[in-house]
Design a protein around this motif. Structure first.
Motif, PDB file in Angstrom:
ATOM      1  N   MET A 152      29.954  41.786  43.939  1.00 57.64           N
ATOM      2  CA  MET A 152      31.374  42.048  43.958  1.00 57.64           C
ATOM      3  C   MET A 152      31.570  43.450  44.537  1.00 57.64           C
ATOM      4  O   MET A 152      30.889  44.383  44.148  1.00 57.64           O
ATOM      5  CB  MET A 152      31.915  41.972  42.523  1.00 57.64           C
ATOM      6  N   ASP A 153      32.483  43.573  45.471  1.00 56.28           N
ATOM      7  CA  ASP A 153      32.735  44.879  46.068  1.00 56.28           C
ATOM      8  C   ASP A 153      33.565  45.736  45.100  1.00 56.28           C
ATOM      9  O   ASP A 153      34.228  45.215  44.201  1.00 56.28           O
ATOM     10  CB  ASP A 153      33.433  44.729  47.422  1.00 56.28           C
ATOM     11  N   PRO A 154      33.545  47.061  45.261  1.00 56.63           N
ATOM     12  CA  PRO A 154      34.221  47.934  44.298  1.00 56.63           C
ATOM     13  C   PRO A 154      35.737  47.754  44.247  1.00 56.63           C
ATOM     14  O   PRO A 154      36.356  47.960  43.202  1.00 56.63           O
ATOM     15  CB  PRO A 154      33.851  49.347  44.733  1.00 56.63           C
ATOM     16  N   PHE A 155      36.357  47.347  45.336  1.00 56.73           N
ATOM     17  CA  PHE A 155      37.806  47.186  45.346  1.00 56.73           C
ATOM     18  C   PHE A 155      38.221  45.924  44.586  1.00 56.73           C
ATOM     19  O   PHE A 155      39.208  45.926  43.851  1.00 56.73           O
ATOM     20  CB  PHE A 155      38.333  47.188  46.782  1.00 56.73           C
ATOM     21  N   THR A 156      37.446  44.873  44.719  1.00 54.91           N
ATOM     22  CA  THR A 156      37.689  43.660  43.941  1.00 54.91           C
ATOM     23  C   THR A 156      37.406  43.932  42.463  1.00 54.91           C
ATOM     24  O   THR A 156      38.150  43.480  41.589  1.00 54.91           O
ATOM     25  CB  THR A 156      36.791  42.512  44.441  1.00 54.91           C
ATOM     26  N   ALA A 157      36.350  44.696  42.191  1.00 55.37           N
ATOM     27  CA  ALA A 157      36.019  45.049  40.812  1.00 55.37           C
ATOM     28  C   ALA A 157      37.131  45.876  40.186  1.00 55.37           C
ATOM     29  O   ALA A 157      37.486  45.674  39.018  1.00 55.37           O
ATOM     30  CB  ALA A 157      34.700  45.817  40.770  1.00 55.37           C
ATOM     31  N   PHE A 158      37.708  46.784  40.951  1.00 55.40           N
ATOM     32  CA  PHE A 158      38.808  47.609  40.432  1.00 55.40           C
ATOM     33  C   PHE A 158      40.004  46.729  40.085  1.00 55.40           C
ATOM     34  O   PHE A 158      40.612  46.881  39.021  1.00 55.40           O
ATOM     35  CB  PHE A 158      39.194  48.674  41.459  1.00 55.40           C
ATOM     36  N   ALA A 159      40.328  45.786  40.951  1.00 59.43           N
ATOM     37  CA  ALA A 159      41.447  44.869  40.682  1.00 59.43           C
ATOM     38  C   ALA A 159      41.152  44.004  39.456  1.00 59.43           C
ATOM     39  O   ALA A 159      42.039  43.761  38.628  1.00 59.43           O
ATOM     40  CB  ALA A 159      41.710  44.001  41.903  1.00 59.43           C
ATOM     41  N   THR A 160      39.917  43.553  39.313  1.00 57.14           N
ATOM     42  CA  THR A 160      39.517  42.762  38.150  1.00 57.14           C
ATOM     43  C   THR A 160      39.661  43.583  36.872  1.00 57.14           C
ATOM     44  O   THR A 160      40.162  43.087  35.852  1.00 57.14           O
ATOM     45  CB  THR A 160      38.059  42.275  38.300  1.00 57.14           C
ATOM     46  N   ALA A 161      39.236  44.834  36.928  1.00 57.38           N
ATOM     47  CA  ALA A 161      39.332  45.707  35.758  1.00 57.38           C
ATOM     48  C   ALA A 161      40.790  45.948  35.378  1.00 57.38           C
ATOM     49  O   ALA A 161      41.140  45.930  34.191  1.00 57.38           O
ATOM     50  CB  ALA A 161      38.633  47.033  36.030  1.00 57.38           C
ATOM     51  N   GLN A 162      41.641  46.148  36.375  1.00 60.45           N
ATOM     52  CA  GLN A 162      43.065  46.361  36.086  1.00 60.45           C
ATOM     53  C   GLN A 162      43.679  45.123  35.435  1.00 60.45           C
ATOM     54  O   GLN A 162      44.478  45.243  34.504  1.00 60.45           O
ATOM     55  CB  GLN A 162      43.825  46.711  37.360  1.00 60.45           C
ATOM     56  N   ALA A 163      43.319  43.954  35.915  1.00 64.97           N
ATOM     57  CA  ALA A 163      43.836  42.720  35.320  1.00 64.97           C
ATOM     58  C   ALA A 163      43.340  42.572  33.880  1.00 64.97           C
ATOM     59  O   ALA A 163      44.094  42.155  32.993  1.00 64.97           O
ATOM     60  CB  ALA A 163      43.411  41.517  36.159  1.00 64.97           C
ATOM     61  N   ALA A 164      42.086  42.910  33.641  1.00 59.87           N
ATOM     62  CA  ALA A 164      41.537  42.833  32.286  1.00 59.87           C
ATOM     63  C   ALA A 164      42.253  43.811  31.359  1.00 59.87           C
ATOM     64  O   ALA A 164      42.541  43.484  30.203  1.00 59.87           O
ATOM     65  CB  ALA A 164      40.038  43.120  32.304  1.00 59.87           C
ATOM     66  N   ILE A 165      42.563  44.994  31.855  1.00 61.18           N
ATOM     67  CA  ILE A 165      43.277  45.993  31.056  1.00 61.18           C
ATOM     68  C   ILE A 165      44.636  45.442  30.626  1.00 61.18           C
ATOM     69  O   ILE A 165      45.009  45.554  29.453  1.00 61.18           O
ATOM     70  CB  ILE A 165      43.464  47.301  31.855  1.00 61.18           C
ATOM     71  N   LYS A 166      45.346  44.857  31.545  1.00 66.73           N
ATOM     72  CA  LYS A 166      46.662  44.294  31.217  1.00 66.73           C
ATOM     73  C   LYS A 166      46.543  43.188  30.176  1.00 66.73           C
ATOM     74  O   LYS A 166      47.347  43.094  29.254  1.00 66.73           O
ATOM     75  CB  LYS A 166      47.352  43.779  32.473  1.00 66.73           C
ATOM     76  N   GLY A 167      45.530  42.345  30.304  1.00 62.81           N
ATOM     77  CA  GLY A 167      45.305  41.276  29.334  1.00 62.81           C
ATOM     78  C   GLY A 167      44.967  41.813  27.956  1.00 62.81           C
ATOM     79  O   GLY A 167      45.453  41.322  26.941  1.00 62.81           O
ATOM     80  N   ILE A 168      44.138  42.841  27.910  1.00 62.51           N
ATOM     81  CA  ILE A 168      43.750  43.455  26.640  1.00 62.51           C
ATOM     82  C   ILE A 168      44.962  44.102  25.980  1.00 62.51           C
ATOM     83  O   ILE A 168      45.194  43.922  24.773  1.00 62.51           O
ATOM     84  CB  ILE A 168      42.627  44.495  26.853  1.00 62.51           C
ATOM     85  N   GLN A 169      45.727  44.848  26.754  1.00 58.75           N
ATOM     86  CA  GLN A 169      46.912  45.511  26.199  1.00 58.75           C
ATOM     87  C   GLN A 169      47.905  44.497  25.646  1.00 58.75           C
ATOM     88  O   GLN A 169      48.461  44.693  24.562  1.00 58.75           O
ATOM     89  CB  GLN A 169      47.571  46.389  27.258  1.00 58.75           C
ATOM     90  N   ALA A 170      48.114  43.413  26.360  1.00 61.87           N
ATOM     91  CA  ALA A 170      49.040  42.370  25.893  1.00 61.87           C
ATOM     92  C   ALA A 170      48.520  41.738  24.608  1.00 61.87           C
ATOM     93  O   ALA A 170      49.292  41.494  23.671  1.00 61.87           O
ATOM     94  CB  ALA A 170      49.234  41.311  26.973  1.00 61.87           C
ATOM     95  N   ALA A 171      47.216  41.481  24.534  1.00 61.62           N
ATOM     96  CA  ALA A 171      46.639  40.868  23.336  1.00 61.62           C
ATOM     97  C   ALA A 171      46.747  41.798  22.130  1.00 61.62           C
ATOM     98  O   ALA A 171      47.040  41.351  21.024  1.00 61.62           O
ATOM     99  CB  ALA A 171      45.182  40.499  23.595  1.00 61.62           C
ATOM    100  N   ILE A 172      46.535  43.090  22.349  1.00 63.49           N
ATOM    101  CA  ILE A 172      46.648  44.052  21.257  1.00 63.49           C
ATOM    102  C   ILE A 172      48.089  44.103  20.750  1.00 63.49           C
ATOM    103  O   ILE A 172      48.329  44.112  19.545  1.00 63.49           O
ATOM    104  CB  ILE A 172      46.163  45.449  21.701  1.00 63.49           C
TER     105      ILE A 172
END
Length: 88
Positions: free
Chosen positions: A1-21
């Motif tokens: 996975m390239d770093p730019f795709t990884a960054f987008a994946t991480a941002q999406a995960a952050i939003k999901g985690i924040q919503a779940a919390i």
């Protein structure tokens, strides 16, 4: 996975985690998103130490962008940690 795709994946995960919390879910419910975040953060961190050449960007510009992404993900990790601590 390239770093730019990884960054987008991480941002999406952050939003999901924040919503779940915010919805009051426990750590078990957000463990999948936490794993995605840390895996993507690791990819970005490794890319920050070993920039690859891309067409259209200088090595310095790409390295700077990757380092900025790594810093943003570190800040997001600290914010998530605080959210988890204060949510109980």
């Amino acid at each position: 996975m390239d770093p730019f795709t990884a960054f987008a994946t991480a941002q999406a995960a952050i939003k999901g985690i924040q919503a779940a919390i915010k919805m009051g879910k426990d750590i078990g419910a957000i463990s999948g998103d936490l794993m995605k975040f840390f895996e993507a953060k690791d990819v970005v961190a490794k890319a920050a130490t070993k920039p690859k050449k891309t067409f259209g960007k200088s090595d310095t510009a790409q390295a700077f962008e990757t380092v900025i992404h790594a810093k943003q993900l570190q800040d997001a990790e600290n914010e998530l940690k605080q959210m988890l601590i204060w949510s109980g």
